[in-house]
Design a protein around this motif. Structure first.
Motif, short mmCIF file in Angstrom:
data_model
loop_
_atom_site.label_atom_id
_atom_site.label_comp_id
_atom_site.label_asym_id
_atom_site.label_seq_id
_atom_site.Cartn_x
_atom_site.Cartn_y
_atom_site.Cartn_z
N ASP A 145 0.82 -1.21 0.00
CA ASP A 145 0.00 0.00 0.00
C ASP A 145 0.86 1.26 0.00
OD1 ASP A 145 -2.28 -1.51 -0.03
OD2 ASP A 145 -2.53 -1.49 2.15
N VAL A 146 1.92 1.27 0.82
CA VAL A 146 2.80 2.44 0.89
C VAL A 146 3.54 2.64 -0.42
CG1 VAL A 146 4.77 3.43 2.09
CG2 VAL A 146 3.00 2.24 3.39
N ARG A 147 4.05 1.57 -1.01
CA ARG A 147 4.77 1.71 -2.27
C ARG A 147 3.85 2.16 -3.40
NH1 ARG A 147 8.68 -2.96 -3.99
NH2 ARG A 147 8.99 -1.33 -5.58
N ARG A 285 4.41 -8.14 -8.12
CA ARG A 285 5.08 -9.43 -7.97
C ARG A 285 5.36 -9.72 -6.50
NH1 ARG A 285 10.18 -10.54 -7.19
NH2 ARG A 285 10.80 -8.42 -7.68
N ARG A 286 5.87 -8.72 -5.78
CA ARG A 286 6.15 -8.92 -4.37
C ARG A 286 4.88 -9.17 -3.56
NH1 ARG A 286 11.10 -6.53 -1.93
NH2 ARG A 286 12.61 -6.26 -3.60
N GLN A 287 3.81 -8.53 -4.02
CA GLN A 287 2.54 -8.74 -3.32
C GLN A 287 2.11 -10.20 -3.41
OE1 GLN A 287 -0.65 -6.26 -4.82
NE2 GLN A 287 -1.47 -5.95 -2.77
N GLY A 288 2.22 -10.79 -4.62
CA GLY A 288 1.90 -12.20 -4.76
C GLY A 288 2.87 -13.10 -4.02
N GLU A 289 4.18 -12.76 -4.11
CA GLU A 289 5.18 -13.57 -3.41
C GLU A 289 5.03 -13.47 -1.90
OE1 GLU A 289 8.94 -12.32 -4.77
OE2 GLU A 289 8.83 -13.36 -6.70
N THR A 291 2.24 -13.05 -0.21
CA THR A 291 1.13 -13.90 0.23
C THR A 291 1.54 -15.36 0.25
OG1 THR A 291 -0.43 -12.31 -0.71
CG2 THR A 291 -1.25 -14.52 -0.24
N TRP A 292 2.18 -15.82 -0.83
CA TRP A 292 2.60 -17.21 -0.89
C TRP A 292 3.70 -17.48 0.13
CZ3 TRP A 292 1.72 -21.94 -1.64
CH2 TRP A 292 2.75 -22.87 -1.81
N GLY A 293 4.64 -16.53 0.29
CA GLY A 293 5.70 -16.71 1.26
C GLY A 293 5.19 -16.78 2.68
N ARG A 294 4.18 -15.98 2.98
CA ARG A 294 3.60 -16.02 4.31
C ARG A 294 3.00 -17.40 4.58
NH1 ARG A 294 -0.16 -12.58 3.68
NH2 ARG A 294 1.12 -10.74 4.02
N TRP A 295 2.27 -17.94 3.60
CA TRP A 295 1.71 -19.29 3.77
C TRP A 295 2.81 -20.34 3.90
CZ3 TRP A 295 -3.13 -21.00 4.62
CH2 TRP A 295 -4.17 -20.09 4.45
N ARG A 296 3.84 -20.22 3.06
CA ARG A 296 4.90 -21.22 3.08
C ARG A 296 5.67 -21.18 4.40
NH1 ARG A 296 9.04 -20.66 -1.68
NH2 ARG A 296 9.41 -18.72 -0.53
#
Length: 588
Positions: A145-147, A285-289, A291-296
């Protein structure tokens, strides 16, 4: 100042070289032109062009016609610097002066080319510094959001708009993902909804125009005009970024006193556009990564894996473990053998021959009803019968001139009428005899409409036809349980009855007076018709045969029961109320 034109030209070249030794900018060109006009009187006007078709500066008198002297020096492969000189016409310069100017002009041009190169290099360095600063701002660490807010603010500055919104294409519509005003905004706000609504119209305008950045005003359609009026804006700037996945909408407001020459005239250079595209792609891209990284990272922890295994186990149990569907219903104890005495006529109870709790035998008189209307009708018909019989006696003693045929006819009419009255009276007397009610069975009497303050039923007591007055039950024949099954639960009970031949449907119930003891029974069947309970709910009565009887069973005792229907998955059994409600609403 020397009089020799060669010295004057040399002096002008020396002053230009001195200027080049210090920091320079675009003011060098008009200063050089003024110095040449001042030192060389033979020059009436001078013009410098860069590129060759774009005027940098012009000094001196405006003379028509072609220049007297000119020179052109290449700067790059596609551009060059040109100097045009107009000499004085009166008096015209002498040959020495003209020759000195002609020979000095190429040297001046070469020095100005060097100046152009230095100024271009300085501008390139300034642009590079600006791009570096912009890159640091766009790729600074922070949440999405900030970026996105920083990107929107930088775009608003580049396009020279007051407020800028970033919208991402999602299927056939756009969703707002960033704003230049604040980093975190309410996605349900009216302004966000209006921006997302007008995005489709702006997208169509971008398709229809060739420019990468377009300006929209009130005349560009009803949707644009409505959006501008709602936001108190004068015009919009719009473009696409991120491989046309991101729509940029900038607004210029009337209420902010900006210079009209600076409002809404910004543009994006190719380098800036590429930088913004890269920043947006990196954020998404970081937003998707993220979310997936948080789950992983979460599921890599042993505790999280145990929780996942427990959740899977619970899900398997809910899906595979069978549970019996239990239908709960309220009900009552009902005698197997009973009869209810209803008032046969509108009238009153003339005499009561029993009381509550009294044991009676079959055929014993329970009560006597009376009907005022019935008695009046019998009296009226009896009076008419006496009148007819008197008329018959008079007809039998007639004398005179009347013929025997007329007398016989009158007698037959009166006799027929007398017979009809006797039959009516006999029918009414039979109905009066029926007002004496006898018990059809042997049993115990219960008064259904006692006078509570007097402890019994006082006679005479008015009643209406159909009122329940007395009930006689035979406790020796036993009792059964009658449950009021809600209409929406009847389907489960019917499905259970279909397998009754193999396995009888079991029921459980508790007396409200003895809730600590649970009793069992077998479902006998359902009534063929539904009815309304005292709360106005649709119910179907279910008959249950208890497995055992005891003295605690009393007629009309309240019970709470459960009917064990077919087995189903535990998840369905536990959540069937919610599922039934969703089906009722049409969601399943």
């Amino acid at each position: 100042m020397p009089d020799d034109p060669w010295e004057r030209c040399a002096d002008a070249l020396a002053r230009l070289e001195d200027r080049l030794k210090s920091p320079i900018d675009r003011t060098l060109f008009p200063e050089t032109a003024d110095d040449l006009l001042q030192r060389l009187n033979a020059i009436s006007a001078l013009a410098i062009y860069f590129p060759a078709d774009q005027l940098l500066c012009r000094r001196g008198q405006s003379l028509a016609g072609d220049p007297d002297l000119r020179c052109q020096h290449p700067v790059t492969e596609s551009s060059s610097l040109a100097i045009h000189l107009w000499l004085q016409s009166s008096p015209p310069p002498d040959a020495a002066t003209k020759q000195a100017i002609e020979e000095a002009l190429p040297a001046i041009g070469n020095l100005l080319v060097a100046a152009v190169a230095r100024i271009g290099l300085a501008q390139s360095q300034h642009e590079l510094d600006a791009l570096t600063e912009l890159s640091d701002q766009l790729f600074a660490e922070g949440d999405a959001d900030v970026r996105l807010h920083h990107i929107a603010a930088a775009l608003a500055k580049s396009l020279r708009v007051d407020r800028l919104s970033l919208l991402r294409r999602s299927d056939a519509r756009y969703v707002m993902i960033g704003c230049s005003v604040q980093a975190r905004f309410d996605r349900r706000a009216d302004q966000v909804w209006r921006t997302q609504k007008v995005a489709q119209a702006i997208d169509q305008e971008l398709d229809a125009r060739t420019s990468s950045v377009i300006t929209l005003e009130h005349e560009d359609g009803d949707a644009i005009e409505s959006f501008l009026r709602a936001g108190n804006a004068t015009q919009l700037q719009a473009t696409r970024l991120g491989a046309d996945r991101i729509l940029v909408i900038g607004e210029c407001f009337e209420s902010i006193p900006l210079d009209a020459t600076k409002r809404g005239t910004g543009d994006l250079s190719p380098l800036r556009r590429q930088l913004f595209d890269a920043a947006l792609a990196d954020v998404l891209r970081r937003q998707g990564e993220k979310t997936w990284g948080r789950w992983r990272s979460t599921w890599q922890k042993p505790a999280a894996r145990w929780r996942l295994a427990a959740a899977v186990a619970v899900l398997l149990v809910l899906c595979l473990y069978p549970m019996t569907i239990r239908v709960a219903a309220d009900g009552r104890i009902v005698p197997q053998t009973q009869t209810v005495v209803h008032a046969p006529v509108d009238g009153q109870i003339a005499r009561l021959e029993c009381e509550s709790g009294m044991e009676v035998t079959s055929g014993q008189v329970l009560c006597v009803f009376s009907s005022h209307d019935l008695e009046l009708e019998i009296t009226r018909l009896g009076g008419e019968l006496i009148t007819v019989e008197e008329q018959l006696q008079i007809a039998a003693t007639r004398r005179g001139d009347e013929s025997g045929q007329d007398i016989g006819s009158d007698r037959r009419v009166l006799e027929a009428r007398r017979g009809g009255l006797r039959r009516q009276i006999a029918l009414l007397e039979k109905r009066r005899d029926q007002l004496v009610v006898h018990s059809p069975i042997a049993g115990i009497v219960t008064l259904l409409m006692p006078d509570e303050d007097l402890g019994g039923l006082q006679t005479p007591r008015p009643v209406q036809r159909g009122d329940a007055v007395i009930r006689v039950i035979n406790p020796a024949d036993g009792y059964r349980v009658e449950l009021d099954v809600p209409d929406r639960e009847v389907g489960y009970v019917l499905a259970a009855l279909e397998r009754q031949t193999d396995d009888p449907v079991e029921c459980r119930f508790r007396l409200r007076s003895q809730p600590q003891r649970q009793r069992r029974g077998t479902l006998l069947g359902l009534d063929p018709s539904a009815s309304l309970d005292r709360f106005g709910r649709l119910i179907v009565a279910a008959s249950v045969q208890p497995h055992e009887h005891d003295i605690t069973f009393n007629a009309d005792s309240g019970v709470v029961g459960w009917i064990d229907c077919n087995p189903a998955a535990a998840g369905f059994v536990l959540s069937r109320k919610v599922i039934e409600q969703l089906r009722l609403w049409g969601w399943l």
